[in-house]
Design an enzyme around this catalytic site. Structure first.
Site, PDB file in Angstrom:
ATOM      1  CB  CYS A 135       8.907  31.142 -35.360  1.00 28.18           C
ATOM      2  SG  CYS A 135       9.324  32.264 -34.024  1.00 28.18           S
ATOM      3  CD  GLU A 207      11.752  32.485 -38.689  1.00 31.50           C
ATOM      4  OE1 GLU A 207      12.887  32.828 -38.360  1.00 31.50           O
ATOM      5  OE2 GLU A 207      10.740  32.928 -38.134  1.00 31.50           O
TER       6      GLU A 207
HETATM    7  C1  LIG Z   1      11.432  36.388 -36.960  1.00 35.56           C
HETATM    8  C2  LIG Z   1      11.612  35.518 -35.741  1.00 35.56           C
HETATM    9  N1  LIG Z   1      11.515  34.181 -35.849  1.00 35.56           N
HETATM   10  C3  LIG Z   1      11.698  33.414 -34.726  1.00 35.56           C
HETATM   11  C4  LIG Z   1      11.957  33.941 -33.503  1.00 35.56           C
HETATM   12  C5  LIG Z   1      12.124  33.083 -32.270  1.00 35.56           C
HETATM   13  N2  LIG Z   1      11.000  33.157 -31.423  1.00 35.56           N
HETATM   14  C6  LIG Z   1      12.039  35.318 -33.427  1.00 35.56           C
HETATM   15  N3  LIG Z   1      12.321  35.950 -32.271  1.00 35.56           N
HETATM   16  N4  LIG Z   1      11.882  36.121 -34.551  1.00 35.56           N
END
Ligand SMILES: Cc1ncc(CN)c(N)n1
Length: 227
Positions: A135, A207
């Site tokens: 993430c 992701e």
């Molecule tokens: C799904 C997702 N993945 C990662 C990030 C980064 N923190 C986020 N805001 N959202």
């Protein structure tokens, strides 16, 4: 080669798929439909509420106060910096903070956050970091890549998103998580490393699924509004 570098190299095909997803490229060239971004921003806000809890669990599982303090800082930064970006975008869409928090999570948001929380609550600290790292790391990479497109970081709508995720501050937090995973992987058995790789692979896949869910505004089949 460091454990994180090995994972990064091995998972490049999936990482590249994230970078070339139309949602991501659309933010880069400014052509992304704003309704898709609205959907994403609400789902991402819900996602971050649960994601922030991973840092709290990380603090509980830490074995020294320095690591504990860093997890506390990550929790603070997620709730008060990263999520303030979402609150600002919500204002532009006329969505109140209450509405944001009460929105219904999509199946992918639910599956992704539950998978991470399950890994964090039931696994080792290394497993928790393997779950949360794609993430931080992939957003930093995407932010940096999009910021290289002339004018993208100054775009009147998507510029703030690109600036936040390409920032030095965000990069420092991601780097700390990468180094922590490498430290925690040190001396682990091949069985344990395989488990870390599996978790890292799964959240990398999530992701991609999150971008895709946002692009198609995918909710439950019985609630889906046809495009
Ligand atoms: C799904 C997702 N993945 C990662 C990030 C980064 N923190 C986020 N805001 N959202």
């Amino acid at each position: 080669m460091k454990f994180s570098a090995r994972l990064y190299e091995k998972l490049q095909p999936i990482w590249r798929k994230n970078h070339t997803h139309p949602f991501v490229t659309g933010m880069g060239d400014g052509t992304l439909d704003r309704e898709k971004f609205r959907f994403y921003m609400v789902q991402d806000y819900l996602y971050l509420i649960d994601y922030a809890k991973l840092f709290a669990i990380g603090a509980v599982k830490s074995e020294d106060t320095k690591t504990m303090g860093k997890f506390a800082a990550l929790l603070d930064s997620t709730l008060n910096e990263e999520m303030s970006l979402h609150r600002q975008y919500a204002k532009r869409f006329d969505i109140s903070e209450e509405e944001l928090e009460q929105a219904e999570p999509s199946p992918i948001t639910l599956a992704y956050t539950h998978y991470m929380l399950h890994s964090a609550q039931n696994g080792t600290l290394a497993e928790l970091v393997a779950a949360l790292l794609p993430c931080m790391w992939s957003y930093w990479e995407i932010g940096k890549e999009l910021s290289q497109i002339p004018g993208a970081a100054e775009h009147e709508f998507y510029g703030e998103w690109i600036s936040m995720y390409s920032s030095e501050e965000f990069g420092e937090l991601a780097t700390w998580c990468i180094e922590l995973l490498d430290d925690l992987a040190e001396g682990k058995s091949s069985k344990e490393l395989k488990r870390l790789e599996e978790i890292f692979l799964n959240t990398t896949r999530y992701e991609y699924m999150f971008w895709d869910m946002a692009y198609h505004e995918t909710m439950w089949p019985d609630e889906q509004v046809d495009e």
